[in-house]
Motif scaffolding. Structure first.
Motif, PDB file in Angstrom:
ATOM      1  N   ASN A 295       0.855  -1.183   0.000  1.00  0.00           N
ATOM      2  CA  ASN A 295       0.000   0.000   0.000  1.00  0.00           C
ATOM      3  C   ASN A 295       0.887   1.228   0.000  1.00  0.00           C
ATOM      4  N   ILE A 296       0.423   2.286  -0.621  1.00  0.00           N
ATOM      5  CA  ILE A 296       1.235   3.492  -0.735  1.00  0.00           C
ATOM      6  C   ILE A 296       1.642   4.040   0.624  1.00  0.00           C
ATOM      7  N   GLU A 297       0.743   3.910   1.634  1.00  0.00           N
ATOM      8  CA  GLU A 297       1.029   4.450   2.957  1.00  0.00           C
ATOM      9  C   GLU A 297       2.188   3.727   3.637  1.00  0.00           C
ATOM     10  N   GLU A 298       2.446   2.489   3.244  1.00  0.00           N
ATOM     11  CA  GLU A 298       3.552   1.745   3.846  1.00  0.00           C
ATOM     12  C   GLU A 298       4.905   2.279   3.395  1.00  0.00           C
ATOM     13  N   ILE A 299       4.950   2.827   2.202  1.00  0.00           N
ATOM     14  CA  ILE A 299       6.227   3.260   1.632  1.00  0.00           C
ATOM     15  C   ILE A 299       6.457   4.748   1.839  1.00  0.00           C
ATOM     16  N   LEU A 300       5.421   5.547   1.598  1.00  0.00           N
ATOM     17  CA  LEU A 300       5.521   7.000   1.736  1.00  0.00           C
ATOM     18  C   LEU A 300       4.372   7.511   2.588  1.00  0.00           C
ATOM     19  N   ASN A 301       4.693   8.329   3.564  1.00  0.00           N
ATOM     20  CA  ASN A 301       3.690   8.902   4.459  1.00  0.00           C
ATOM     21  C   ASN A 301       4.244  10.188   5.053  1.00  0.00           C
ATOM     22  N   GLU A 302       3.541  10.775   5.977  1.00  0.00           N
ATOM     23  CA  GLU A 302       3.958  12.062   6.543  1.00  0.00           C
ATOM     24  C   GLU A 302       5.319  11.968   7.231  1.00  0.00           C
ATOM     25  N   GLN A 303       5.638  10.798   7.775  1.00  0.00           N
ATOM     26  CA  GLN A 303       6.935  10.612   8.435  1.00  0.00           C
ATOM     27  C   GLN A 303       8.053  10.318   7.432  1.00  0.00           C
ATOM     28  N   GLY A 316      14.136  -0.114   2.024  1.00  0.00           N
ATOM     29  CA  GLY A 316      13.830   0.959   2.974  1.00  0.00           C
ATOM     30  C   GLY A 316      12.679   0.590   3.888  1.00  0.00           C
ATOM     31  N   TRP A 317      11.624   0.000   3.304  1.00  0.00           N
ATOM     32  CA  TRP A 317      10.479  -0.422   4.125  1.00  0.00           C
ATOM     33  C   TRP A 317      10.893  -1.508   5.107  1.00  0.00           C
ATOM     34  N   ALA A 318      11.681  -2.472   4.665  1.00  0.00           N
ATOM     35  CA  ALA A 318      12.104  -3.572   5.531  1.00  0.00           C
ATOM     36  C   ALA A 318      12.934  -3.069   6.705  1.00  0.00           C
ATOM     37  N   LEU A 319      13.821  -2.127   6.460  1.00  0.00           N
ATOM     38  CA  LEU A 319      14.655  -1.593   7.537  1.00  0.00           C
ATOM     39  C   LEU A 319      13.833  -0.813   8.560  1.00  0.00           C
ATOM     40  N   ARG A 320      12.727  -0.239   8.105  1.00  0.00           N
ATOM     41  CA  ARG A 320      11.848   0.482   9.048  1.00  0.00           C
ATOM     42  C   ARG A 320      10.911  -0.470   9.787  1.00  0.00           C
ATOM     43  N   THR A 392      21.385  -3.585  13.854  1.00  0.00           N
ATOM     44  CA  THR A 392      20.399  -2.512  13.734  1.00  0.00           C
ATOM     45  C   THR A 392      20.131  -2.226  12.266  1.00  0.00           C
ATOM     46  N   ALA A 393      19.094  -1.441  12.002  1.00  0.00           N
ATOM     47  CA  ALA A 393      18.757  -1.083  10.621  1.00  0.00           C
ATOM     48  C   ALA A 393      19.913  -0.349   9.947  1.00  0.00           C
ATOM     49  N   GLU A 394      20.577   0.550  10.697  1.00  0.00           N
ATOM     50  CA  GLU A 394      21.687   1.312  10.122  1.00  0.00           C
ATOM     51  C   GLU A 394      22.865   0.399   9.788  1.00  0.00           C
ATOM     52  N   LYS A 395      23.138  -0.596  10.649  1.00  0.00           N
ATOM     53  CA  LYS A 395      24.249  -1.508  10.380  1.00  0.00           C
ATOM     54  C   LYS A 395      23.948  -2.376   9.160  1.00  0.00           C
ATOM     55  N   ILE A 396      22.705  -2.867   9.072  1.00  0.00           N
ATOM     56  CA  ILE A 396      22.332  -3.677   7.905  1.00  0.00           C
ATOM     57  C   ILE A 396      22.453  -2.861   6.623  1.00  0.00           C
ATOM     58  N   LYS A 397      21.966  -1.635   6.666  1.00  0.00           N
ATOM     59  CA  LYS A 397      22.056  -0.763   5.491  1.00  0.00           C
ATOM     60  C   LYS A 397      23.513  -0.553   5.098  1.00  0.00           C
ATOM     61  N   GLY A 398      24.363  -0.317   6.092  1.00  0.00           N
ATOM     62  CA  GLY A 398      25.776  -0.098   5.807  1.00  0.00           C
ATOM     63  C   GLY A 398      26.442  -1.321   5.197  1.00  0.00           C
ATOM     64  N   LEU A 399      26.122  -2.495   5.721  1.00  0.00           N
ATOM     65  CA  LEU A 399      26.705  -3.728   5.192  1.00  0.00           C
ATOM     66  C   LEU A 399      26.262  -3.983   3.761  1.00  0.00           C
ATOM     67  N   ILE A 400      24.976  -3.772   3.492  1.00  0.00           N
ATOM     68  CA  ILE A 400      24.459  -3.994   2.132  1.00  0.00           C
ATOM     69  C   ILE A 400      25.095  -3.026   1.145  1.00  0.00           C
ATOM     70  N   LEU A 401      25.191  -1.746   1.522  1.00  0.00           N
ATOM     71  CA  LEU A 401      25.801  -0.753   0.636  1.00  0.00           C
ATOM     72  C   LEU A 401      27.279  -1.058   0.423  1.00  0.00           C
ATOM     73  N   GLN A 402      27.960  -1.509   1.486  1.00  0.00           N
ATOM     74  CA  GLN A 402      29.372  -1.846   1.373  1.00  0.00           C
ATOM     75  C   GLN A 402      29.583  -3.011   0.412  1.00  0.00           C
ATOM     76  N   ASN A 403      28.749  -4.041   0.536  1.00  0.00           N
ATOM     77  CA  ASN A 403      28.858  -5.194  -0.355  1.00  0.00           C
ATOM     78  C   ASN A 403      28.525  -4.833  -1.793  1.00  0.00           C
ATOM     79  N   THR A 404      27.504  -3.963  -1.954  1.00  0.00           N
ATOM     80  CA  THR A 404      27.112  -3.535  -3.300  1.00  0.00           C
ATOM     81  C   THR A 404      28.244  -2.770  -3.967  1.00  0.00           C
ATOM     82  N   LYS A 405      28.880  -1.858  -3.214  1.00  0.00           N
ATOM     83  CA  LYS A 405      29.998  -1.087  -3.763  1.00  0.00           C
ATOM     84  C   LYS A 405      31.177  -1.988  -4.074  1.00  0.00           C
ATOM     85  N   SER A 406      31.407  -3.005  -3.216  1.00  0.00           N
ATOM     86  CA  SER A 406      32.504  -3.934  -3.449  1.00  0.00           C
ATOM     87  C   SER A 406      32.302  -4.710  -4.745  1.00  0.00           C
TER      88      SER A 406
END
Length: 420
Positions: A295-303, A316-320, A392-406
């Motif tokens: 649903n659109i509200e799950e991905i984009l909302n006021e927050q 992004g949704w999964a990390l949140r 944490t969400a930030e650590k997972i994001k960092g690991l994924i981005l690091q692997n993608t860049k690698s």
């Protein structure tokens, strides 16, 4: 009319049409009959590649770049000092047939600036399609751009000869439209879209009773929005898309990043085009809404009013929503499998099929084509080997981005070694 003059028109009006990106695919099922010319296939006509890998092309032109409106974002606006041209109806017909016979194209995408009036312009667009179908027996793909404010009668006739119709709503919000195109009214965009929607519904209903009911816009209708010209955030853009999908049964909404073409205090400065990555994130969000059950509200909302450019919207949704994970791929339903980052819908269906015969482990998932670089943090399977769950969400994001860049750096290095 000399060949040189037609060629000059073609150069001008093909160049002016390049800003419209909403001609990617047809989805039409129009077939060749009575030894006619051309064929529009189910796999779609594109100006690049179809789903089955075929490279195909359309003659993509404007009927004219004369226009009675002065929209700030448009290269053909009346106040812009550009070279003007206009095709005659027969010239477009002849170009289409001649290009088709030479195997240059497989169909026609025809749009136009608005000259004199909406009906005057739309009548000529319809005349091109009508002549191609009835006089040239052309069965190839035809996409007509519907003119805002055109009459119901012309819209009905257009759908009888075109495979797809589309009306560009141009700016995502009414406020943005008033700012950049004060002469235009959102209601004029809605009217032809409503007519096409109702005609398609009527056609499908009549087709059940009368087998030889004439086709009406078999590839449906689409629209396009300009992104970045009037300051809308991603939430406003996607909520507008969601509204049109739900209320007009659109096949596609296209997102076109604004390209600064002239100085205007209401527009972004020249030299600051909309990042292609933003367009990509909008298309990914669009895909999640249409095919992944979000649903659109799950991905984009006021927050969360803006999409993260670093990661795709599903990640992004999964990390949140880490409380929804891990998901057991051997037990979860289709809806939840589709929400695991790294799983496309093809992988979801493969998993649903394969787990009927065995408990799936990491090797099975890798063979299926799951992107474990992302998925490993969000799922469990029949294996004892597993990533630590206290990330944490930030650590997972960092690991994924690091692997993608690698991976990207490794691929680039291999290419340099290959050619160096």
């Amino acid at each position: 009319m000399s060949f040189e003059r037609v060629q000059e028109k073609l150069n001008i009006l093909a160049d002016a049409a390049k800003y419209d990106v909403s001609c990617s695919s047809s989805g039409s099922n129009r077939t060749n009959t009575n030894k006619g010319l051309g064929n529009a296939s189910n796999s779609g006509i594109c100006h690049t590649y179809t789903e089955d890998g075929r490279c195909v092309s359309l003659l993509k032109i404007l009927l004219t770049n004369h226009c009675i409106f002065d929209c700030a974002y448009c290269v053909t606006r009346k106040s812009n000092d550009i070279k003007r041209a206009a095709f005659q109806v027969q010239e477009v017909v002849d170009l289409t047939i001649n290009f088709y016979r030479r195997n240059y194209i497989e169909g026609l995408f025809l749009s136009s600036g608005i000259f004199k009036s909406a009906d005057y312009t739309m009548e000529r667009l319809v005349s091109v399609a009508k002549k191609l179908r009835l006089e040239e027996n052309f069965n190839g793909y035809i996409h007509l751009k519907s003119i805002p404010g055109a009459s119901d009668e012309l819209m009905r006739e257009a759908g009888l000869y075109a495979d797809r119709l589309s009306v560009n709503i141009e700016i995502p919000t009414e406020q943005g439209l008033k700012l950049l195109a004060p002469d235009k009214n959102r209601a004029d965009f809605i009217k032809p879209m409503e007519k096409v929607k109702n005609e398609i519904i009527q056609y499908k209903s009549e087709k059940k009773l009368i087998k030889n009911t004439p086709k009406y816009a078999p590839a449906g209708q689409s629209t396009q929005m300009i992104v970045g010209a009037s300051g809308e955030n991603d939430m406003q853009i996607m909520y507008t898309s969601n509204y049109f999908y739900k209320n007009f049964n659109l096949k596609r909404v296209y997102y076109s990043g604004y390209v600064p073409i002239s100085y205007d205090t209401r527009l972004p400065q020249i030299g600051t085009p909309v990042p292609m990555l933003r367009e990509n994130r909008l298309y990914q969000t669009d895909w999640l809404l249409r095919f992944y059950g979000f649903n659109i509200e799950e991905i984009l909302n006021e927050q969360h009013q803006h999409l993260d450019l670093d990661i795709d919207p599903k990640l992004g949704w999964a990390l949140r929503n880490l409380h929804e994970f891990p998901v057991d791929v051997n037990k979860a339903d289709k809806r939840m499998l589709a929400r695991i980052p790294g799983l496309g819908m093809k992988s979801v269906f493969k998993i649903l099929h394969a787990r009927r015969y065995r408990q799936l482990n990491w090797d099975h998932l890798k063979a299926i084509g799951v992107s474990l670089n992302r998925a490993q943090y969000f799922l469990i399977c029949a294996s004892n080997q597993f990533e630590t769950r206290d990330l944490t969400a930030e650590k997972i994001k960092g690991l994924i981005l690091q692997n993608t860049k690698s991976k990207y750096t490794s691929m680039l290095s291999n290419q340099l070694n290959l050619f160096g």
